[in-house]
Each structure stands twice: as structure tokens, then as C-alpha cells.
Motif scaffolding. Structure first.
Motif, short mmCIF file in Angstrom:
data_model
loop_
_atom_site.label_atom_id
_atom_site.label_comp_id
_atom_site.label_asym_id
_atom_site.label_seq_id
_atom_site.Cartn_x
_atom_site.Cartn_y
_atom_site.Cartn_z
N PRO A 99 -36.89 55.50 6.19
CA PRO A 99 -35.55 55.89 6.64
C PRO A 99 -35.41 55.91 8.17
CG PRO A 99 -36.62 57.74 5.56
CD PRO A 99 -37.50 56.56 5.40
N CYS A 100 -36.50 56.20 8.88
CA CYS A 100 -36.42 56.21 10.35
C CYS A 100 -36.20 54.80 10.90
CB CYS A 100 -37.68 56.82 10.95
SG CYS A 100 -37.79 58.59 10.71
N VAL A 101 -36.89 53.82 10.33
CA VAL A 101 -36.71 52.43 10.78
C VAL A 101 -35.30 51.96 10.45
CG1 VAL A 101 -37.44 50.05 10.32
CG2 VAL A 101 -39.14 51.82 10.75
N TRP A 102 -34.80 52.30 9.26
CA TRP A 102 -33.44 51.89 8.89
C TRP A 102 -32.41 52.54 9.81
CZ3 TRP A 102 -31.24 48.08 6.62
CH2 TRP A 102 -29.91 48.16 6.26
N ALA A 103 -32.60 53.81 10.15
CA ALA A 103 -31.68 54.50 11.05
C ALA A 103 -31.69 53.86 12.43
CB ALA A 103 -32.03 55.97 11.14
N CYS A 104 -32.88 53.53 12.93
CA CYS A 104 -32.97 52.88 14.25
C CYS A 104 -32.31 51.52 14.23
CB CYS A 104 -34.42 52.78 14.68
SG CYS A 104 -35.15 54.36 15.07
#
Length: 138
Positions: A99-104
Motif C-alpha cells: 500500500p505504501c508503494v501504491w500511495a507514493c
């Protein structure tokens, strides 16, 4: 008044400081302070991003599934979910990367496509009065 380069990077600094406070500390009071700083950075980012939006969007009258505020907050919700998952034990914490990579990626795309435009595009900026006029004409 702060310089332009600092002004543009303040929401990112707020978010990075909040992420650091949430992930690196063990004190609940610092988690609360980091959460408040995260929310402040997200709200400032969303306000600036919404203001810089140059596409003319006519919102449908039946907007059940995803209102605009939820669409704007979606990357920050993913980032918060990633932070919560990072608090889990060893192997489960690796799930936090997704989820962190998708948010970035979402935040990068929005910052890449939303900027102040010059010339005629400025006159096509979204405004509620224009949306109401178009809705009435339908």
C-alpha cells in the motif's frame, strides 16, 4: 513569508516527519502527534492539489460510489494503512510495502499532472458555478 521552494515542500516534510514519528517511536503520545501531523500534511496536500487541478470535470449527479473528497484522500488512506501494517510482526510487516508503494505512485502521478497552467487553460479551471450552469442545461 517563506521561500517558494520551501513552501512547495512543506506538506511532504509534514508527511515524512509524521511517518518517522509513527514508525520509529514507541510512545503513544508521539503516535498521536505523528497522526495529527500526518492529517495536517494530507489536508494541505489535498487543498493544494485540488486548487491546481486544471481539468474541467463535470461531476455526474449520481455520485454514489466515490465522492471527490474520498478520491482526493485515497493515497493518504493507503499510506496510513501501510503504516498500520508496518507495526505488525516481522513477516507481516512486509505487506506494508504494497500500500505504501501504491500511495507514493498515486501521489507522484497527481503532483506530476496537477500544476498551474498559463494562458487559456486557466480560464477553464473548475469552479462550482460553472458546474451548476452545466448541470442546469442538461
Amino acid at each position: 513569508m517563506c521561500p517558494h521552494w520551501l513552501y512547495e515542500r512543506l506538506p511532504v516534510c509534514y508527511l515524512l516527519t509524521a511517518v518517522g514519528m509513527i514508525t520509529l517511536t514507541q510512545t503513544p503520545l508521539l503516535w498521536l502527534a505523528g497522526s495529527l501531523l500526518f492529517v495536517a500534511g494530507a489536508v494541505i496536500w489535498m487543498m493544494r492539489s485540488s486548487y491546481r487541478r486544471t481539468d474541467l470535470i463535470i461531476f455526474p449527479t449520481k455520485r454514489w460510489f466515490k465522492p471527490e473528497w474520498l478520491y482526493e484522500a485515497q493515497p493518504f488512506v493507503w499510506l496510513a494503512l501501510g503504516l498500520l501494517l508496518s507495526r505488525l510482526p516481522n513477516a507481516a510487516a512486509l505487506l506494508a510495502v504494497i500500500p505504501c508503494v501504491w500511495a507514493c505512485r498515486c501521489l507522484w502521478a497527481r503532483s506530476h499532472y496537477r500544476h498551474h497552467a498559463s494562458g487559456l487553460v486557466l480560464h477553464l479551471r473548475r469552479d462550482p458555478a460553472r458546474r451548476r450552469r452545466v448541470r442546469l442545461l442538461r
